[in-house]
Design a protein around this motif. Structure first.
Motif, PDB file in Angstrom:
ATOM      1  N   PRO A  84      29.745  33.320  45.025  1.00 12.93           N
ATOM      2  CA  PRO A  84      30.262  32.716  43.792  1.00 12.93           C
ATOM      3  C   PRO A  84      31.796  32.622  43.764  1.00 12.93           C
ATOM      4  O   PRO A  84      32.346  31.591  43.357  1.00 12.93           O
ATOM      5  CB  PRO A  84      29.732  33.641  42.696  1.00 12.93           C
ATOM      6  CG  PRO A  84      28.463  34.189  43.283  1.00 12.93           C
ATOM      7  CD  PRO A  84      28.753  34.368  44.748  1.00 12.93           C
ATOM      8  N   ARG A  87      32.932  29.784  46.083  1.00  9.08           N
ATOM      9  CA  ARG A  87      32.608  28.467  45.537  1.00  9.08           C
ATOM     10  C   ARG A  87      33.601  28.078  44.447  1.00  9.08           C
ATOM     11  O   ARG A  87      34.075  26.941  44.408  1.00  9.08           O
ATOM     12  CB  ARG A  87      31.180  28.461  44.996  1.00  9.08           C
ATOM     13  CG  ARG A  87      30.149  28.545  46.115  1.00  9.08           C
ATOM     14  CD  ARG A  87      28.746  28.657  45.606  1.00  9.08           C
ATOM     15  NE  ARG A  87      28.370  27.490  44.823  1.00  9.08           N
ATOM     16  CZ  ARG A  87      27.161  27.336  44.289  1.00  9.08           C
ATOM     17  NH1 ARG A  87      26.233  28.257  44.468  1.00  9.08           N
ATOM     18  NH2 ARG A  87      26.885  26.262  43.589  1.00  9.08           N
ATOM     19  N   TYR A 114      24.781  33.763  38.155  1.00 10.51           N
ATOM     20  CA  TYR A 114      26.235  33.604  38.140  1.00 10.51           C
ATOM     21  C   TYR A 114      26.662  32.247  37.608  1.00 10.51           C
ATOM     22  O   TYR A 114      25.996  31.244  37.831  1.00 10.51           O
ATOM     23  CB  TYR A 114      26.792  33.717  39.570  1.00 10.51           C
ATOM     24  CG  TYR A 114      26.995  35.125  40.035  1.00 10.51           C
ATOM     25  CD1 TYR A 114      28.213  35.761  39.852  1.00 10.51           C
ATOM     26  CD2 TYR A 114      25.983  35.819  40.666  1.00 10.51           C
ATOM     27  CE1 TYR A 114      28.417  37.056  40.290  1.00 10.51           C
ATOM     28  CE2 TYR A 114      26.170  37.110  41.113  1.00 10.51           C
ATOM     29  CZ  TYR A 114      27.386  37.727  40.917  1.00 10.51           C
ATOM     30  OH  TYR A 114      27.584  39.003  41.342  1.00 10.51           O
ATOM     31  N   SER A 115      27.787  32.243  36.938  1.00  9.57           N
ATOM     32  CA  SER A 115      28.504  31.031  36.574  1.00  9.57           C
ATOM     33  C   SER A 115      29.947  31.254  36.998  1.00  9.57           C
ATOM     34  O   SER A 115      30.428  32.388  37.007  1.00  9.57           O
ATOM     35  CB  SER A 115      28.442  30.786  35.063  1.00  9.57           C
ATOM     36  OG  SER A 115      27.109  30.599  34.651  1.00  9.57           O
ATOM     37  N   ILE A 130      34.433  34.423  37.257  1.00 11.56           N
ATOM     38  CA  ILE A 130      33.006  34.537  37.509  1.00 11.56           C
ATOM     39  C   ILE A 130      32.378  35.374  36.396  1.00 11.56           C
ATOM     40  O   ILE A 130      32.865  36.461  36.090  1.00 11.56           O
ATOM     41  CB  ILE A 130      32.737  35.231  38.870  1.00 11.56           C
ATOM     42  CG1 ILE A 130      33.476  34.527  40.002  1.00 11.56           C
ATOM     43  CG2 ILE A 130      31.246  35.335  39.132  1.00 11.56           C
ATOM     44  CD1 ILE A 130      33.046  33.118  40.273  1.00 11.56           C
TER      45      ILE A 130
END
Length: 173
Positions: A84, A87, A114-115, A130
């Motif tokens: 994450p 990214r 995850y976001s 995150i």
């Protein structure tokens, strides 16, 4: 590099002043710098990952996502470019990415959703924000529901067959 360290120090100071706000967020929140190092870790993130609440995360800046055993849902190790933090630092904004994690303190496995998003300074991503939550119970409930539906369908198939057999004999007469 000195500018980035100064910016991290300034950010850490500013965030320390906002610790009450960040600490009250129920989802885990980790802020990574451009090198992928943890800069801010809220209490929920510490609890979910098994990082002791009294640990001084400022002394552990060199620790990044490699400290967490990150795997895809099949259990295969996630390559660093798919983490994450990586990214988000590459400019991607995403939500609902599910991965398997292991707690640092007791090695227990859990599923995290995850976001993440990058924070830009001009054109370059200098931070990755995150957020995540434990979705293990939801995933287990979904699996149990799927199993129950499959068992129901199997039962109905058998019951239908058993009912059709005598009816076929009656119809033939």
């Amino acid at each position: 590099k000195a500018d980035l360290q100064r910016a991290n120090s300034d950010l850490a100071h500013s965030l320390a002043q906002s610790e009450g706000i960040i600490g009250s967020i129920s989802d885990g929140l980790i802020l990574f710098d451009a090198a992928g190092n943890r800069v801010v870790v809220n209490a929920a993130a510490r609890r979910l990952h098994g990082i002791p609440l009294d640990a001084d995360v400022w002394q552990n800046r060199s620790q990044n996502m490699a400290d967490f055993d990150v795997r895809d849902l099949a259990g295969d190790p996630l390559p660093p470019e798919a983490w994450p933090s990586s990214r988000a630092l590459s400019g991607e904004t995403f939500a609902g990415v599910e991965v398997r994690m292991r707690r640092i303190d007791n090695n227990a496995e859990w599923i995290a959703s995850y976001s993440g998003a990058p924070v830009y300074d001009g054109t370059a991503a200098i931070y990755a924000v995150i957020t995540f939550r434990d979705v293990s119970e939801r995933r287990a409930a979904e699996q149990a529901l799927q199993t129950a539906v499959e068992e129901r369908d199997r039962f109905l198939s058998i019951a239908s067959h058993e009912l059709r057999t005598p009816l076929t004999a009656l119809i033939m007469q």
